[in-house]
Write an enzyme that holds these catalytic residues in place. Structure first.
Site, PDB file in Angstrom:
ATOM      1  CB  ILE A   1      -0.865   0.212   1.227  1.00 52.03           C
ATOM      2  CG1 ILE A   1      -1.953  -1.226   1.296  1.00 52.03           C
ATOM      3  CG2 ILE A   1      -1.798   1.126   1.288  1.00 52.03           C
ATOM      4  CD1 ILE A   1      -2.657  -1.332   2.433  1.00 52.03           C
TER       5      ILE A   1
ATOM      6  CG  ASP B   1      13.585  -0.074  12.691  1.00 53.54           C
ATOM      7  OD1 ASP B   1      12.591   0.358  13.102  1.00 53.54           O
ATOM      8  OD2 ASP B   1      14.126  -1.297  12.720  1.00 53.54           O
TER       9      ASP B   1
ATOM     10  CE1 TYR C   1      -0.833  -6.693  11.804  1.00 53.87           C
ATOM     11  CE2 TYR C   1      -2.809  -7.507  11.605  1.00 53.87           C
ATOM     12  CZ  TYR C   1      -2.023  -6.447  11.125  1.00 53.87           C
ATOM     13  OH  TYR C   1      -2.231  -5.612  10.244  1.00 53.87           O
TER      14      TYR C   1
ATOM     15  CE  LYS D   1      -1.690  -1.954  12.613  1.00 56.40           C
ATOM     16  NZ  LYS D   1      -0.692  -1.142  11.882  1.00 56.40           N
TER      17      LYS D   1
ATOM     18  CB  VAL E   1      -6.344 -15.213   0.893  1.00 55.27           C
ATOM     19  CG1 VAL E   1      -7.336 -13.974   0.712  1.00 55.27           C
ATOM     20  CG2 VAL E   1      -6.805 -16.468   0.476  1.00 55.27           C
TER      21      VAL E   1
END
Length: 328
Positions: free
Chosen positions: A20, A65, A152, A156, A192
């Site tokens: 993205i 980073d 994960y 977030k 996927v």
């Protein structure tokens, strides 16, 4: 900041080399912005999706980073808007290395928002629909409870809370984009759709997947990019999370059948137990309510079928890498 044009603005994109992020860089450059592109440092120096900008003055490639506050501070100084996309992604690896997700996604996001506070920059932070977990109600609006069904997702959720706290505590201009299952050219094979398409392109007669029953709300990358730009230019988005989804869902099994149809290949779907997530961790249903994003002036324009054809052409190599034009 109600001006919806980006001509002449200096912006920073973190995670700029990614799927993205690189699409966002392309669109910002096309719209006339001067882009600083912060990419994770690699000793071999490859620019990947941003290689075309190695000698292009419209984009300044920075290596670093986001966990390093000194690197981040230098990158943010002098920019108007920061699009923060740098993150450690991928649910399966978060079971193995959860501390890595905390460091990159939480500590890294804090470094970015703290720098934005110091320098007076607006921050557009990237969340994920995985923060919602399996749907408790549908469609899922921004008030849907957060459910950390993987390390994960937990990282977030924590990152979202951290950056939004800076808006509440210090008045830092922060908005959160929450994409729903973005797909399209350049996406890695861990996801996927490219997983299925690459199997089809290789001539597989069996498409090996994990669970086929969960549903997802798939959004083409061009629409996700347009959503980021809409949120980044909207005062009404400040202090809020904004869903970027189509408001339509499809099961993974039905998606696989559609991809087989789009590709024109002959294959059948097989459930591969090695690809299954832990049972309590599987998110069964994601379907967005995109009413808030629409109220800001955004709407998804790419149908699933058209987006899958676009991605199939990219997998086959019939489009040059990065040739897709991301239009707001």
């Amino acid at each position: 900041m109600n001006d919806t044009t980006w001509q002449g603005r200096t912006v920073l994109v973190t995670g700029a080399e990614g799927f993205i992020g690189s699409a966002l860089v392309d669109e910002l450059v096309a719209l006339g912005a001067h882009v600083r592109a912060l990419c994770h440092y690699k000793p071999y120096g490859a620019a990947g999706n941003l290689a075309r900008y190695a000698s292009d003055h419209r984009a300044e490639l920075l290596a670093g980073d986001v966990r390093d506050p000194f690197v981040v501070d230098e990158a943010v100084a002098g920019v108007e808007v920061v699009f923060h996309l740098a993150a450690l992604i991928g649910i399966p690896y978060s079971y193995t290395a959860p501390e890595s997700y905390v460091q990159t996604n939480v500590v890294g996001s804090h470094a970015v928002v703290a720098a934005c506070r110091r320098h007076g920059a607006r921050m557009v932070h990237t969340s994920t629909s995985e923060t919602y977990g399996s749907a408790l109600r549908v469609p899922m609006d921004e008030t849907h409870p957060a459910q950390p069904q993987s390390p994960y997702a937990a990282s977030k959720i924590a990152a979202d809370a951290m950056v939004l706290s800076y808006h509440a505590s210090f008045g830092t201009e922060v908005a959160v984009c929450r994409p729903f299952n973005t797909y399209g050219p350049r996406q890695s094979a861990r996801a996927v759709i490219p997983t299925i398409l690459r199997q089809l392109a290789a001539g597989a007669d069996e498409i090996r997947l994990g669970s086929t029953t969960p549903t997802r709300d798939f959004t083409h990358v061009s629409d996700t990019v347009a959503g980021f730009l809409t949120v980044g230019s909207s005062d009404a988005a400040l202090g809020r999370a904004v869903n970027l989804g189509t408001g339509q869902e499809i099961s993974i099994g039905a998606l696989a059948e559609l991809l087989i149809q789009v590709s024109g290949r002959d294959a059948r779907v097989v459930v591969d137990e090695a690809r299954l997530r832990p049972e309590a961790s599987e998110v069964d249903r994601l379907l967005s309510d995109n009413g808030l994003a629409r109220s800001l002036g955004w709407e998804p324009l790419t149908s699933l079928e058209d987006g899958l054809r676009d991605t199939w052409r990219w997998v086959l190599g019939t489009d040059e890498p990065g040739s897709t034009r991301y239009v707001v």
